[in-house]
Design an enzyme around this catalytic site. Structure first.
Site, PDB file in Angstrom:
ATOM      1  N   ARG A  98     -11.607  24.263  23.788  1.00 35.06           N
ATOM      2  CA  ARG A  98     -11.143  22.911  23.475  1.00 35.06           C
ATOM      3  C   ARG A  98     -10.769  22.127  24.724  1.00 35.06           C
ATOM      4  O   ARG A  98     -11.250  21.018  24.928  1.00 35.06           O
ATOM      5  CB  ARG A  98      -9.924  23.007  22.557  1.00 35.06           C
ATOM      6  CG  ARG A  98     -10.123  23.958  21.418  1.00 35.06           C
ATOM      7  CD  ARG A  98      -8.798  24.475  20.921  1.00 35.06           C
ATOM      8  NE  ARG A  98      -7.987  23.391  20.406  1.00 35.06           N
ATOM      9  CZ  ARG A  98      -7.976  22.994  19.138  1.00 35.06           C
ATOM     10  NH1 ARG A  98      -8.730  23.611  18.261  1.00 35.06           N
ATOM     11  NH2 ARG A  98      -7.215  22.016  18.741  1.00 35.06           N
ATOM     12  N   THR A  99      -9.911  22.717  25.546  1.00 36.15           N
ATOM     13  CA  THR A  99      -9.421  21.966  26.703  1.00 36.15           C
ATOM     14  C   THR A  99     -10.554  21.673  27.668  1.00 36.15           C
ATOM     15  O   THR A  99     -10.680  20.572  28.195  1.00 36.15           O
ATOM     16  CB  THR A  99      -8.292  22.749  27.394  1.00 36.15           C
ATOM     17  OG1 THR A  99      -7.318  23.084  26.416  1.00 36.15           O
ATOM     18  CG2 THR A  99      -7.643  21.927  28.483  1.00 36.15           C
ATOM     19  N   LYS A 108     -15.993  39.694  42.302  1.00 37.57           N
ATOM     20  CA  LYS A 108     -16.457  40.322  43.533  1.00 37.57           C
ATOM     21  C   LYS A 108     -15.332  40.449  44.550  1.00 37.57           C
ATOM     22  O   LYS A 108     -15.580  40.771  45.709  1.00 37.57           O
ATOM     23  CB  LYS A 108     -17.605  39.508  44.136  1.00 37.57           C
ATOM     24  CG  LYS A 108     -18.833  39.425  43.246  1.00 37.57           C
ATOM     25  CD  LYS A 108     -19.896  38.542  43.883  1.00 37.57           C
ATOM     26  CE  LYS A 108     -20.934  38.083  42.866  1.00 37.57           C
ATOM     27  NZ  LYS A 108     -21.603  36.856  43.274  1.00 37.57           N
ATOM     28  N   ARG A 127      -7.657  25.966  35.159  1.00 41.41           N
ATOM     29  CA  ARG A 127      -6.809  26.783  34.294  1.00 41.41           C
ATOM     30  C   ARG A 127      -6.807  28.184  34.881  1.00 41.41           C
ATOM     31  O   ARG A 127      -7.849  28.692  35.299  1.00 41.41           O
ATOM     32  CB  ARG A 127      -7.357  26.815  32.867  1.00 41.41           C
ATOM     33  CG  ARG A 127      -6.635  27.842  32.001  1.00 41.41           C
ATOM     34  CD  ARG A 127      -6.995  27.744  30.562  1.00 41.41           C
ATOM     35  NE  ARG A 127      -6.351  26.592  29.951  1.00 41.41           N
ATOM     36  CZ  ARG A 127      -6.330  26.374  28.637  1.00 41.41           C
ATOM     37  NH1 ARG A 127      -6.915  27.230  27.812  1.00 41.41           N
ATOM     38  NH2 ARG A 127      -5.729  25.317  28.130  1.00 41.41           N
ATOM     39  N   HIS A 159       1.407  23.023  31.065  1.00 40.64           N
ATOM     40  CA  HIS A 159       0.135  22.524  30.558  1.00 40.64           C
ATOM     41  C   HIS A 159       0.350  21.028  30.365  1.00 40.64           C
ATOM     42  O   HIS A 159       0.533  20.544  29.248  1.00 40.64           O
ATOM     43  CB  HIS A 159      -0.206  23.233  29.242  1.00 40.64           C
ATOM     44  CG  HIS A 159      -1.601  22.981  28.749  1.00 40.64           C
ATOM     45  ND1 HIS A 159      -2.461  22.086  29.361  1.00 40.64           N
ATOM     46  CD2 HIS A 159      -2.287  23.505  27.700  1.00 40.64           C
ATOM     47  CE1 HIS A 159      -3.612  22.074  28.696  1.00 40.64           C
ATOM     48  NE2 HIS A 159      -3.529  22.919  27.688  1.00 40.64           N
TER      49      HIS A 159
END
Lengths: 316, 423
Positions: A57-58, A85, A107, A135
């Protein structure tokens, strides 16, 4: 212009007038979300979405916001990439920085990772959620939703219910609603309250009926099962019985109280499906819509500040 | 050979005095102190110009990253840093790679220290093999090879039966055990002390109570076994009554604290500054004030630097992932002097915690200005102001939380067994 921030890392760093400025602009975008004239706002700018945690969604919301403003949007699949890696976050940041992006959306599962990124890059950084920290765009879209539904964003009584301990959404909302002079009530079993909660300037309840008494806004939180180390609550059904939002519990709130949820919902765990779908009470779909508008506004304002800073650099 | 230190403010942690006077060193020993300049023949005179002359600092719990991570700190770099910081004896931790848990590894460490370090190096050895908390090490052999104490460093032996046996065995050899107190279940994964700050930052926290819970257990085990025990760091107010009771009941227990916990609090972490990530994590200001008071009262016996070198890479990470620990050999004295300048403690009492008490705990003829003790001395100006620049540190690792801080106190000279090693 009264929006001075270089990055949007958290609500904590924003002043009330900056929040209002952003919401005013978002309001305009919300009224005409797809106006073609918006496409010049970020024209020629590059936006990179770096999601180190799963998000549909975000990420989609940020991507759509950027595209509506005419930015060149790139999604990096961070889950599968160089991190595996052994590359450090800073090296990843420096690599990306060398590609001269203008807006970096990140995020990350660790609190503070976005602050670290912002120290190392020239782009404007937007926090799309860092660990259990903040957030900010979620809190801003919640604020816009409340403002449009209630006609104001001050002197409201807002209940935030559920897994406050593991919720960055709750933290950003507590800070934002406090800055805008609202009464915040937190309702959760004590095992899902963060430590030191009594010093947050909120009223704390472990009983839904008491906590929801006469509130204007009921904000439900997702019960983040994937974050649980185990043993925070006895069972989902006991949780729903005591803390799930159903018609009986909602009756304690004001008759015109609105119901919010940041999504994705666990129907039957923290919220009854019929409440979530009740168009007279639930503004959950509006939240999604406001999300795009708020992100457009945030990127617009940060891009303006970025252009102004670059201009000053050239003149100096 | 005789050396006379004259015009010195003699910081005497035994008499708790700081009077002007002179001090005579002969063949590496302190042989006399005088209130005035004596009329004697000496080979060398050091004019201290009214500055402070104190017994050298004995720092229990220094991590030198040999063997295993010499790029972080070697005996040469740690030794030079110690000399510059006024530390004349470093008591090294066994949490190296591999752990110092056999006499062979201990001999390697001692040989390296002998070759490269200008200060005394006394090694501690692990209490359990590999610091795994399962089987005790060869405490007797290790003691014969020169281990001055036994510790699993920052690991807690969670199997109480294993720890009880190790303490019982150590008791038979009169060996000192150094413990670390953090209830292991509660502290798993914690990066900060839980509370408002931790919650706002969204960082996993550990309750300050975890320290007392672990101390309670260890004190009970001491009552059972009669062992000789030093707890490396007491950092919370809630643990203090337990400590006080144990001492009152006559148990052979002493307590230490790292200088960072005396001078910084959890809010210094601010926006995820990883140089402030320590183990245990920094505490609230209330806790800090309580432990400062306990130090001034003598309830907390020993201050150490808890010197923990970490390279840049291990600190340039998100807070939760970043390594814990800070270097401290060169900042121990100026940081500790903050307590003097703020009026919490006077200089003789500070040196009781920096020099005298650690010497007593380890049974060393040092840490005092009395006739016959080893001439480990430092000359310093307690008021000299400076701005800390981490790039100037002699330690190979530069992870100090005091970078850019205004500090007061500068070491002017350091002597180890009468021989000048710094200044």
């Amino acid at each position: 212009m009264s929006f001075r921030a270089k990055h949007l890392l958290g609500i904590e760093h924003l002043a009330p007038d900056e929040i209002s400025t952003l919401l005013d602009l978002a309001d305009q975008y919300a009224n005409k979300p797809t106006d073609v004239r918006h496409r010049s706002v970020l024209a020629g700018m590059t936006q990179i979405n770096m999601f180190f945690e799963n998000s549909t969604r975000t990420q989609a919301s940020f991507e759509l916001a950027g595209k509506r403003l005419g930015a060149d949007v790139m999604n990096m699949a961070m889950q599968a990439s160089s991190i595996k890696k052994g590359e450090t976050l800073i090296d990843t940041a420096l690599t990306l920085n060398a590609m001269h992006p203008d807006l970096l959306i990140m995020r990350h599962p660790h609190s503070g990772a976005v602050d670290l990124l912002a120290q190392k890059v020239n782009a404007a950084v937007l926090n799309a959620g860092d660990g259990l920290h903040e957030h900010p765009t979620q809190a801003l879209l919640d604020a816009l939703t409340i403002r449009r539904a209630k006609g104001r964003l001050h002197r409201l009584s807002v209940a935030i219910c559920g897994d406050v301990a593991h919720s960055r959404v709750a933290r950003s909302n507590i800070i934002l609603l406090g800055k805008m002079e609202n009464r915040v009530r937190l309702i959760a079993p004590p095992t899902l309250m963060p430590a030191g909660i009594n010093e947050f300037g909120c009223e704390v309840f472990d009983n839904m009926e008491e906590g929801l008494q006469d509130v204007d806004v009921v904000m439900m939180l997702r019960l983040q099962k994937e974050r649980m180390d185990g043993g925070f609550i006895p069972s989902e059904r006991e949780y729903f019985h005591r803390y799930g939002l159903d018609a009986a519990k909602l009756a304690f709130a004001k008759p015109d109280a609105i119901v919010m949820h940041p999504g994705p919902m666990n129907r039957g765990v923290e919220i009854d499906g019929t409440i979530a779908d009740d168009i007279n009470r639930s503004v959950i779909q509006t939240q999604v819509e406001m999300g795009v508008a708020v992100r457009m506004a945030a990127m617009d304002l940060l891009a303006q500040n970025l252009r102004a800073a670059r201009k000053t650099d050239v003149m100096a | 050979m005789k050396t006379l230190f004259k015009n010195a403010r003699l910081i005497d942690p035994v008499a708790l005095s700081q009077d002007m006077g002179a001090l005579l060193v002969e063949d590496g020993k302190i042989t006399a102190t005088y209130p005035d300049v004596p009329d004697i023949e000496v080979a060398e005179v050091v004019d201290c110009d009214g500055k402070c002359l104190a017994p050298g600092i004995i720092d229990i719990g220094v991590k030198v990253s040999e063997p295993g991570e010499r790029h972080k700190e070697s005996f040469r770099s740690a030794g030079r840093a110690a000399a510059a910081g006024g530390v004349t004896t470093i008591v090294t931790r066994p949490d190296t790679l591999p752990a110092i848990d056999t006499p062979e590894i201990l001999e390697f460490v001692e040989r390296r220290a002998q070759q490269d370090a200008p200060v005394h190096v006394l090694p501690m050895a692990a209490l359990t093999k590999g610091r795994d908390g399962r089987e005790m090490t060869e405490i007797g052999f290790l003691q014969d090879a020169g281990a001055v104490a036994f510790s699993d460093a920052d690991r807690v032996i969670s199997d109480t039966k294993v720890f009880a046996r190790a303490l019982t065995y150590a008791r038979s050899l009169d060996a000192l055990v150094v413990g670390h107190v953090q209830e292991p279940g509660l502290s798993t994964g914690a990066a900060v002390t839980s509370g408002k700050f931790a919650s706002l930052r969204g960082l996993p926290g550990v309750s300050a109570m975890a320290e007392r819970m672990a101390l309670d257990r260890d004190i009970s085990l001491l009552e059972m076994t009669g062992a000789k025990y030093h707890v490396d760091q007491i950092t919370t107010a809630r643990a203090l009554p337990t400590l006080e009771r144990a001492k009152r009941n006559g148990l052979d227990v002493t307590a230490g604290i790292g200088v960072h916990h005396l001078t910084l609090n959890e809010l210094d972490v601010a926006d995820y500054r990883t140089f402030f990530k320590l183990k245990p994590p920094l505490r609230s200001e209330d806790d800090r004030m309580a432990v400062v008071q306990a130090l001034a009262d003598g309830q907390i016996d020993i201050i150490s630097s808890m010197h923990t070198p970490q390279d840049e890479e291990s600190k340039r990470l998100p807070y939760q992932e970043a390594a814990s620990g800070a270097v401290g050999l060169e900042t121990l004295l100026p940081a500790a002097l903050r307590l003097v300048h703020e009026g919490h403690i006077d200089l003789p009492r500070l040196f009781r915690a920096l020099s005298l008490n650690p010497a007593r705990r380890l049974g060393l003829e040092a840490g005092r200005l009395l006739d016959g003790s080893t001439a480990d001395l430092i000359l310093f100006d307690p008021d000299k102001p400076f701005v800390m620049d981490r790039t100037k540190l002699l330690s190979k690792s530069k992870n100090t939380p005091f970078d850019g801080a205004r500090l007061e106190g500068k070491v002017l000279g350091t002597w180890v067994s009468g021989k000048k090693v710094f200044g």
